[in-house]
Design a protein around this motif. Structure first.
Motif, mmCIF file in Angstrom:
data_model
loop_
_atom_site.group_PDB
_atom_site.id
_atom_site.type_symbol
_atom_site.label_atom_id
_atom_site.label_comp_id
_atom_site.label_asym_id
_atom_site.label_seq_id
_atom_site.Cartn_x
_atom_site.Cartn_y
_atom_site.Cartn_z
ATOM 1 N N ILE A 132 70.005 48.353 75.901
ATOM 2 C CA ILE A 132 71.459 48.518 75.938
ATOM 3 C C ILE A 132 72.140 47.182 76.177
ATOM 4 O O ILE A 132 73.099 46.822 75.488
ATOM 5 N N VAL A 133 71.660 46.422 77.135
ATOM 6 C CA VAL A 133 72.257 45.115 77.421
ATOM 7 C C VAL A 133 72.090 44.170 76.230
ATOM 8 O O VAL A 133 72.992 43.401 75.904
ATOM 9 N N GLY A 134 70.966 44.275 75.553
ATOM 10 C CA GLY A 134 70.718 43.412 74.407
ATOM 11 C C GLY A 134 71.590 43.731 73.208
ATOM 12 O O GLY A 134 71.778 42.888 72.325
ATOM 13 N N HIS A 135 72.136 44.926 73.141
ATOM 14 C CA HIS A 135 72.950 45.347 71.993
ATOM 15 C C HIS A 135 74.362 45.742 72.412
ATOM 16 O O HIS A 135 74.978 46.611 71.777
ATOM 17 N N LEU A 136 74.900 45.097 73.420
ATOM 18 C CA LEU A 136 76.242 45.435 73.891
ATOM 19 C C LEU A 136 77.296 45.243 72.810
ATOM 20 O O LEU A 136 78.254 46.012 72.733
ATOM 21 N N ASP A 137 77.140 44.230 71.959
ATOM 22 C CA ASP A 137 78.129 43.994 70.914
ATOM 23 C C ASP A 137 78.146 45.148 69.906
ATOM 24 O O ASP A 137 79.199 45.598 69.465
ATOM 25 N N LEU A 138 76.984 45.642 69.542
ATOM 26 C CA LEU A 138 76.894 46.778 68.621
ATOM 27 C C LEU A 138 77.463 48.044 69.264
ATOM 28 O O LEU A 138 78.184 48.814 68.616
ATOM 29 N N ILE A 139 77.174 48.237 70.537
ATOM 30 C CA ILE A 139 77.702 49.399 71.256
ATOM 31 C C ILE A 139 79.217 49.324 71.335
ATOM 32 O O ILE A 139 79.912 50.332 71.163
ATOM 33 N N ALA A 140 79.758 48.128 71.555
ATOM 34 C CA ALA A 140 81.214 47.965 71.615
ATOM 35 C C ALA A 140 81.841 48.270 70.254
ATOM 36 O O ALA A 140 82.907 48.898 70.181
ATOM 37 N N ASP A 141 81.186 47.854 69.161
ATOM 38 C CA ASP A 141 81.716 48.111 67.819
ATOM 39 C C ASP A 141 81.699 49.596 67.474
ATOM 40 O O ASP A 141 82.573 50.082 66.752
ATOM 41 N N GLU A 142 80.728 50.318 67.966
ATOM 42 C CA GLU A 142 80.557 51.743 67.646
ATOM 43 C C GLU A 142 80.890 52.641 68.831
ATOM 44 O O GLU A 142 80.367 53.750 68.934
ATOM 45 N N ALA A 143 81.775 52.200 69.719
ATOM 46 C CA ALA A 143 82.063 52.936 70.951
ATOM 47 C C ALA A 143 82.647 54.323 70.682
ATOM 48 O O ALA A 143 82.240 55.307 71.308
ATOM 49 N N VAL A 144 83.596 54.423 69.770
ATOM 50 C CA VAL A 144 84.254 55.714 69.528
ATOM 51 C C VAL A 144 83.269 56.736 68.955
ATOM 52 O O VAL A 144 83.168 57.857 69.482
ATOM 53 N N PRO A 145 82.519 56.411 67.880
ATOM 54 C CA PRO A 145 81.559 57.411 67.393
ATOM 55 C C PRO A 145 80.501 57.769 68.437
ATOM 56 O O PRO A 145 80.084 58.931 68.531
ATOM 57 N N LEU A 146 80.053 56.786 69.222
ATOM 58 C CA LEU A 146 79.073 57.084 70.264
ATOM 59 C C LEU A 146 79.653 58.023 71.312
ATOM 60 O O LEU A 146 78.981 58.962 71.755
ATOM 61 N N LEU A 147 80.899 57.778 71.704
ATOM 62 C CA LEU A 147 81.536 58.622 72.716
ATOM 63 C C LEU A 147 81.745 60.043 72.195
ATOM 64 O O LEU A 147 81.477 61.019 72.900
ATOM 65 N N VAL A 148 82.196 60.173 70.944
ATOM 66 C CA VAL A 148 82.399 61.500 70.360
ATOM 67 C C VAL A 148 81.063 62.245 70.279
ATOM 68 O O VAL A 148 80.976 63.434 70.614
#
Length: 117
Positions: free
Chosen positions: A72-88
């Motif tokens: 998760i820490v290694g891919h924080l930028d990807l998680i930030a870019d896909e935050a809305v779909p991940l949250l939904v």
């Protein structure tokens, strides 16, 4: 403790051999767990004797989450870019799991006649 750990590993191995050998769509560890459950039903004293080994294993289970945290820490930028779909997805899957659990509970309560009106 070594004998109990050996028993757990042998049951997991037996489940894996059965699952792969018969081409079953069930993971081997699940079959091993079912075999362990049947052993507990046949010999209730075994569950008490193996309890300390299980507690020791469960005490170290949190170490298995370290690689996930690093990922998760290694891919924080990807998680930030896909935050809305991940949250939904997270919210929808949580609600689906809760509804499924409630439906299963209700079905079992009806089948066993233990409904609370």
């Amino acid at each position: 403790m070594i004998s109990h750990l050996t028993l757990l590993l042998l049951l997991q191995l037996a489940g894996e051999v059965i699952a792969r050998g018969l081409g079953l769509p069930v993971p081997g560890p699940i079959l091993g767990l079912l075999m362990l459950l049947s052993l507990f039903a046949a010999r209730p004293d075994l569950s008490e004797r193996i309890r300390s080994t299980n507690a020791a294993i469960l005490g170290y289970m949190s170490l298995l989450f370290v690689p996930a945290g690093v990922g998760i820490v290694g891919h924080l930028d990807l998680i930030a870019d896909e935050a809305v779909p991940l949250l939904v997805t997270l919210v929808a899957s949580t609600l689906l799991a809760l509804l499924s659990a409630a439906a299963a509970f209700t079905a079992v309560a009806r089948l066993t006649g233990q409904r609370d009106e």
